[in-house]
Design a protein around this motif. Structure first.
Motif, PDB file in Angstrom:
ATOM      1  N   CYS A  81      43.910  44.807  45.226  1.00 20.86           N
ATOM      2  CA  CYS A  81      44.054  44.330  43.846  1.00 20.86           C
ATOM      3  C   CYS A  81      44.415  45.486  42.916  1.00 20.86           C
ATOM      4  CB  CYS A  81      42.773  43.652  43.380  1.00 20.86           C
ATOM      5  SG  CYS A  81      42.450  42.047  44.175  1.00 20.86           S
ATOM      6  N   SER A  82      43.771  46.637  43.107  1.00 24.17           N
ATOM      7  CA  SER A  82      44.076  47.801  42.286  1.00 24.17           C
ATOM      8  C   SER A  82      45.525  48.227  42.460  1.00 24.17           C
ATOM      9  CB  SER A  82      43.138  48.963  42.635  1.00 24.17           C
ATOM     10  OG  SER A  82      43.452  50.108  41.863  1.00 24.17           O
ATOM     11  N   ARG A  83      46.007  48.247  43.696  1.00 21.10           N
ATOM     12  CA  ARG A  83      47.395  48.632  43.952  1.00 21.10           C
ATOM     13  C   ARG A  83      48.354  47.653  43.256  1.00 21.10           C
ATOM     14  NH1 ARG A  83      50.809  51.324  47.657  1.00 21.10           N
ATOM     15  NH2 ARG A  83      49.160  52.889  47.682  1.00 21.10           N
ATOM     16  N   ALA A  84      48.061  46.362  43.339  1.00 19.04           N
ATOM     17  CA  ALA A  84      48.926  45.356  42.712  1.00 19.04           C
ATOM     18  C   ALA A  84      49.017  45.589  41.206  1.00 19.04           C
ATOM     19  CB  ALA A  84      48.406  43.954  43.011  1.00 19.04           C
ATOM     20  N   TYR A  85      47.870  45.842  40.570  1.00 21.88           N
ATOM     21  CA  TYR A  85      47.886  46.060  39.127  1.00 21.88           C
ATOM     22  C   TYR A  85      48.582  47.373  38.771  1.00 21.88           C
ATOM     23  CZ  TYR A  85      44.868  42.105  37.957  1.00 21.88           C
ATOM     24  OH  TYR A  85      44.372  40.846  37.750  1.00 21.88           O
ATOM     25  N   SER A  86      48.431  48.406  39.601  1.00 22.09           N
ATOM     26  CA  SER A  86      49.126  49.671  39.339  1.00 22.09           C
ATOM     27  C   SER A  86      50.636  49.473  39.412  1.00 22.09           C
ATOM     28  CB  SER A  86      48.687  50.738  40.348  1.00 22.09           C
ATOM     29  OG  SER A  86      47.374  51.195  40.079  1.00 22.09           O
ATOM     30  N   ILE A  87      51.084  48.733  40.399  1.00 21.28           N
ATOM     31  CA  ILE A  87      52.516  48.468  40.535  1.00 21.28           C
ATOM     32  C   ILE A  87      53.047  47.737  39.303  1.00 21.28           C
ATOM     33  CG2 ILE A  87      54.217  47.103  41.834  1.00 21.28           C
ATOM     34  CD1 ILE A  87      52.612  47.733  44.357  1.00 21.28           C
ATOM     35  N   LEU A  88      52.234  46.841  38.757  1.00 19.42           N
ATOM     36  CA  LEU A  88      52.650  46.064  37.584  1.00 19.42           C
ATOM     37  C   LEU A  88      52.452  46.834  36.273  1.00 19.42           C
ATOM     38  CD1 LEU A  88      51.240  42.558  38.580  1.00 19.42           C
ATOM     39  CD2 LEU A  88      53.629  43.308  38.616  1.00 19.42           C
ATOM     40  N   GLY A  89      51.937  48.083  36.379  1.00 20.28           N
ATOM     41  CA  GLY A  89      51.764  48.901  35.182  1.00 20.28           C
ATOM     42  C   GLY A  89      50.646  48.446  34.282  1.00 20.28           C
ATOM     43  N   ARG A  90      49.583  47.891  34.881  1.00 22.93           N
ATOM     44  CA  ARG A  90      48.452  47.393  34.095  1.00 22.93           C
ATOM     45  C   ARG A  90      47.220  48.254  34.422  1.00 22.93           C
ATOM     46  NH1 ARG A  90      48.263  40.971  34.678  1.00 22.93           N
ATOM     47  NH2 ARG A  90      46.535  41.334  33.224  1.00 22.93           N
ATOM     48  N   PRO A  91      47.013  49.327  33.649  1.00 22.90           N
ATOM     49  CA  PRO A  91      45.994  50.336  34.005  1.00 22.90           C
ATOM     50  C   PRO A  91      44.558  49.845  33.997  1.00 22.90           C
ATOM     51  CG  PRO A  91      46.908  50.774  31.825  1.00 22.90           C
ATOM     52  CD  PRO A  91      47.759  49.707  32.439  1.00 22.90           C
ATOM     53  N   GLU A  92      44.192  49.007  33.009  1.00 20.79           N
ATOM     54  CA  GLU A  92      42.781  48.644  32.887  1.00 20.79           C
ATOM     55  C   GLU A  92      42.255  47.897  34.116  1.00 20.79           C
ATOM     56  OE1 GLU A  92      39.867  46.298  29.749  1.00 20.79           O
ATOM     57  OE2 GLU A  92      41.705  47.242  29.031  1.00 20.79           O
TER      58      GLU A  92
END
Length: 267
Positions: free
Chosen positions: A177-188
């Motif tokens: 999940c963290s990797r997915a959000y990082s790829i999408l540029g969503r830091p929080e």
């Protein structure tokens, strides 16, 4: 007026050095002076407020183009309009996520079927199989990231939990999940899931493989880099490199080392 080198300005404002360089390149926060010979950037105290405003708006997931136009207006009414517009965009994304959660609930309640089965017929093994399939599907979608990739990552985590997954399975789900959000540029959310991954890894070390800890550090380094915090990213990258040296199997070391090498930070 005394100017500050980029490192001191970074520490004062909480904006990473890499982020400051990028903001200069895109014209969002241009240094007060640049040394012609060394190329070193210097900032004035008057630029602190602007840097902190950019940092705040980035933490709220506002795109750089919107931040630039908002700050350029230098008008309270324009600022309010930009914030309202961004709030609406975030509400739309939240609505999509809530819709997915509601869809999951209908599946859980047996009001809809998945693969021809109602949720009550899913046994633990079937949940685990779906967790694996959705995990692999998430990886495939990383080549063209979007909402489907994100929802697959969360759905994989859900099925692992329903299938009696181990603490290690849950930690790896948080990593995904963290990797997915990082790829999408969503830091929080990227940071939230990366921290949860490390918490789970550290809570049950005997259940983990020797590569789980460096993987958790890699997730935190990537999430902090997504947030523009190069100092924290470098810290966790360093921890990851130290931990990976203890991984016994070279084939297990390679992918995590490759991931860490993609994180361009000053260590």
């Amino acid at each position: 007026m005394q100017l500050m080198p980029i490192g001191r300005f970074s520490r004062l404002t909480g904006v990473g050095v890499k982020a400051l360089r990028h903001y200069d390149e895109v014209g969002l926060l241009v240094p007060a002076a640049v040394d012609d010979e060394t190329g070193y950037r210097f900032y004035s105290p008057d630029q602190v407020d602007r840097a902190e405003a950019i940092r705040l708006l980035r933490r709220l997931d506002m795109p750089l183009d919107e931040i630039r136009s908002t700050l350029a207006a230098d008008d309270p009414a324009a600022l309010r309009a930009a914030l309202v517009s961004h709030q609406r965009q975030m509400a739309s994304r939240d609505s999509e996520l809530r819709s997915s959660i509601a869809k999951l609930q209908r599946l859980i309640d047996g009001r809809e079927t998945i693969m021809g089965m109602r949720s009550e017929s899913l046994q633990a093994e079937e949940h685990r199989r779906l967790g694996i399939d959705l995990y692999n599907r998430t990886w495939t979608l990383m080549d063209s990231p979007g909402d489907e990739m994100l929802h697959c990552a969360h759905a994989s985590a859900y099925h692992w939990m329903q299938g009696g997954g181990t603490t290690a399975n849950r930690a790896r789900s948080e990593w995904l999940c963290s990797r997915a959000y990082s790829i999408l540029g969503r830091p929080e959310p990227a940071l939230h899931h990366a921290r949860r991954c490390l918490e789970l890894v550290e809570s049950a070390p005997s259940e983990m493989e020797d590569w789980d800890l460096p993987g958790a550090y890699e997730a935190l380094a990537r999430a902090h880099l997504t947030a523009g915090d190069e100092s924290e990213a470098a810290h966790y990258k360093s921890l990851g490199l130290e931990a990976i040296a203890k991984v016994a199997n070279e084939e297990d070391r390679k992918p995590i080392k490759a991931d860490l090498d993609t994180l361009l930070v000053r260590g």
